[in-house]
Write an enzyme that holds these catalytic residues in place. Structure first.
Site, short mmCIF file in Angstrom:
data_model
loop_
_atom_site.label_atom_id
_atom_site.label_comp_id
_atom_site.label_asym_id
_atom_site.label_seq_id
_atom_site.Cartn_x
_atom_site.Cartn_y
_atom_site.Cartn_z
N ARG A 165 -1.44 6.17 22.42
CA ARG A 165 -1.70 7.28 21.50
C ARG A 165 -2.73 8.22 22.13
O ARG A 165 -3.76 7.77 22.64
CB ARG A 165 -2.21 6.76 20.15
CG ARG A 165 -1.21 5.81 19.49
CD ARG A 165 -1.66 5.39 18.09
NE ARG A 165 -0.80 4.35 17.56
CZ ARG A 165 0.37 4.56 16.97
NH1 ARG A 165 0.83 5.80 16.85
NH2 ARG A 165 1.10 3.56 16.50
N ASN A 224 -8.05 8.86 6.83
CA ASN A 224 -6.98 8.64 5.86
C ASN A 224 -7.47 8.42 4.43
O ASN A 224 -6.66 8.30 3.52
CB ASN A 224 -6.08 7.48 6.30
CG ASN A 224 -6.82 6.14 6.36
OD1 ASN A 224 -7.83 5.92 5.69
ND2 ASN A 224 -6.32 5.23 7.17
N ARG A 255 -5.65 5.54 23.44
CA ARG A 255 -5.77 4.13 23.05
C ARG A 255 -4.37 3.53 22.95
O ARG A 255 -3.42 4.22 22.56
CB ARG A 255 -6.52 3.95 21.73
CG ARG A 255 -5.91 4.65 20.55
CD ARG A 255 -6.71 4.42 19.27
NE ARG A 255 -6.52 3.09 18.73
CZ ARG A 255 -5.59 2.78 17.80
NH1 ARG A 255 -4.77 3.71 17.34
NH2 ARG A 255 -5.49 1.55 17.35
N PRO A 256 -4.23 2.25 23.32
CA PRO A 256 -2.92 1.61 23.21
C PRO A 256 -2.59 1.31 21.76
O PRO A 256 -3.47 0.96 20.97
CB PRO A 256 -3.09 0.32 24.02
CG PRO A 256 -4.56 0.02 23.94
CD PRO A 256 -5.27 1.34 23.84
N SER A 257 -1.32 1.44 21.40
CA SER A 257 -0.89 1.05 20.07
C SER A 257 -1.05 -0.45 19.90
O SER A 257 -0.93 -1.21 20.86
CB SER A 257 0.58 1.44 19.87
OG SER A 257 1.11 0.80 18.73
N SER A 313 0.82 -1.21 0.00
CA SER A 313 0.00 0.00 0.00
C SER A 313 0.85 1.27 0.00
O SER A 313 1.58 1.53 -0.94
CB SER A 313 -0.96 -0.04 1.19
OG SER A 313 -1.93 0.98 1.10
#
EC number: 5.4.2.3
Length: 556
Positions: free
Chosen positions: A527, A388, A518-520, A68
């Site tokens: 984050r 995104n 939130r946890p990565s 990607s």
């Protein structure tokens, strides 16, 4: 699993020794990493895809070789289920196990146990697996695809079909079409796009005798496969003047200073665009053309761009779909049909407010396309996008059947030219144009363009739907990210105890404040996202929340 099958796997696996010191995990994007380290992984995912096909009655499964928006030296592999959507999450742990198996013998043992658990049989009385393999334009793609073919072929009776260089959404669309019994070549994909686009163009309301002047669209192809495919599509599109840059044919490097990911994150011009393009409508695809963002240059005094991200695209689509639904008579079935939009906690709060103001059902899903897709499928028409630029529109089979009957009914009553009939026809054309398997930048561009023509809007007018709230994201390194547990929508923290109350206290200090942690999924960081009515306040709120994370969890 008989001895012949075991021998087949043992022999072929010796061709692809596993690299030492590399641990891989199958996520939303499949497996990704340095292309030089991936041959054994792609080979093993080839085996998995053949088993997946057998599990589902020899339905066609897809394998896409792509990384990607990653740099050109990277590559990756992901599986398309027969539905055209991503590999079932229930199979992801098995993907991790076989990708990391340390020896051919361990690989065989894992496969044997999994086949017994899933009751997968290989033999004369069973039709073999069928797997379609595609790749993007990366130089490493060809050799990795061959590894995938050998993996598929190591399961006796399986057929691997190389369907060439494609965008990721093309592969998913083709797999979905094949399993629905429809025409499923690349030419069929292009024909489907151009036919449904023309249908929507023909249904644009005329304002007296005035014809809307169509300005040129500039497309940044990220030096990847998307630019080449939109070149191929351009010839069959009337009512769309497209100039394609960064096709990869002129020496540009894939994703280097170009592409949707670069433009969305950096908010600056991609290579090949400059002040000569001030005021022009521009679109940027990512490396494998599953993401799309729009932008324009407001003046020649800055390299900054005005970005129209996935939230803005979602809002435009939702506005148009809502307009068509409003034109339908309120019979019982229409009243019961549900239009919903799905966002993540990272969606800008101004977009959420706008969508709610439209009267739409707005729900939140965990970060990751697979989670949004599942939520969107709960509606009759579900629209999802990440900021995104990855997203699409899903139509339920029951709602599509109702549209077909409605169209026939209106035609039979002599109302073929009515506004209601046109609205039904537009909805049906959108369901054909949009890629209902995955986010697709090519179909997305066409839908944006036809809606702008339908509304008679410039890109500046579209951008005025709402003004993004300033935001800030911060990563906080912590000893143990698993100490943070959130709700399923990731909008609130459940653990550590008391941290959410502390975050709420900080939020209350700011106008239009919002923040979450939130946890990565991949590294020991938490984050932090914060937004507020001014950039200064957003920065201050983000820093305050980051300090709370450090005080509750410690810092590493």
């Amino acid at each position: 699993m008989d001895e012949i099958q075991i021998a087949s796997i043992l022999k072929s696996s010796e061709l692809f020794p596993i690299p030492q010191g590399v641990k891989l995990s199958y996520g939303t994007a499949g497996f990704r990493g340095d292309a030089k380290l991936l041959e054994s992984t792609v080979y093993r995912v080839g085996i998995l895809s053949a088993l997946r096909s057998l599990k589902l009655g020899s339905a066609t499964v897809g394998l896409m070789i792509t990384a990607s928006h990653n740099k050109v030296s990277d590559n990756g592999i992901k599986v398309s289920d027969p539905s055209g959507f991503m590999l079932s999450q229930e199979w992801e742990p098995f993907a991790d196990q076989i990708a990391n198996a340390s020896s051919p013998e361990e690989l065989v043992s894992l496969i044997r146990k999994f086949m017994e658990k899933e009751e997968i049989a290989i033999g004369e009385n069973n039709k073999g697996a069928e797997v379609w393999l595609g790749r993007d334009t990366r130089p490493s793609g060809e050799s990795l695809l061959r590894a995938g073919e050998i993996g598929v072929g190591s399961i006796l009776g399986s057929v691997a079909i190389d369907i060439g260089i494609l965008t990721t959404p093309q592969l998913h669309w083709m797999v979905r079409a094949k399993n629905k019994g429809l025409k499923a070549t690349e030419n069929d994909y292009f024909e489907n796009l151009s036919t449904s686009f023309r249908c929507l163009i023909d249904l644009i309301p005329s304002s007296g005798n005035d014809k809307l002047e169509i300005s040129k669209l500039l497309v940044d192809g990220a030096n990847g496969v998307g630019g080449q495919k939109i070149e191929k599509l351009r010839g069959s599109l009337s009512n769309l003047d497209v100039e394609i840059r960064n096709t990869g044919r002129d020496g540009g490097v894939l994703n280097e200073g170009v592409g949707a990911d670069f433009v969305q994150k950096e908010k600056v011009l991609p290579v090949g665009f400059g002040f000569k393009d001030v005021g022009m409508r521009c679109a940027s695809l990512d490396g494998d053309a599953d993401r799309l963002v729009y932008f324009y240059i407001p003046s020649d005094s800055s390299e900054k761009v005005e970005l129209l991200d996935g939230d803005k695209i979602l809002s435009l689509f939702a506005l148009f779909i809502k307009e068509q639904l409003n034109a339908l008579e309120d019979d019982e079935e229409r009243k019961q049909s549900r239009l919903g939009v799905v966002q993540t906690a990272y969606a800008n709060g101004a977009s959420t407010d706008y969508l709610k103001h439209l009267g739409l059902d707005v729900v939140f899903a965990k970060t990751g396309v697979k989670h949004l897709h599942e939520k969107a499928a709960e509606f009759d028409i579900g629209i999802y996008f990440e900021a995104n630029g990855h997203g699409t529109i899903l139509f339920s089979e029951s709602f599509l059947s109702w549209l077909v009957s409605k169209q026939k009914d209106l035609t039979a009553k002599g109302q073929g030219g009515s506004e209601e009939h046109k609205a039904v026809s537009r909805l049906m054309a959108v369901s054909n144009l949009i890629n209902q398997a995955v986010g697709d930048a090519l179909s997305g561009v066409l839908l944006v363009e036809v809606i702008l023509q339908h509304l008679g809007w410039s890109i500046e007018k579209w951008n005025e739907l709402y003004k993004d709230l300033p935001s800030r994201q911060i990563k906080v390194e912590v000893p143990d990210r698993t100490a943070v547990v959130t709700t399923s929508e990731e909008t609130e923290a459940l653990r550590p105890m008391g941290i959410q109350d502390a975050i709420n206290s900080e939020i209350k200090k700011y106008s239009r404040g919002r923040a979450f942690i939130r946890p990565s999924g991949t590294e020991d960081v938490v984050r932090v996202y914060a937004e507020a009515s001014t950039q200064e306040d957003a920065d201050s709120l983000a820093n305050s929340v980051a300090q709370l994370v450090k005080s509750f969890l410690g810092s590493s």
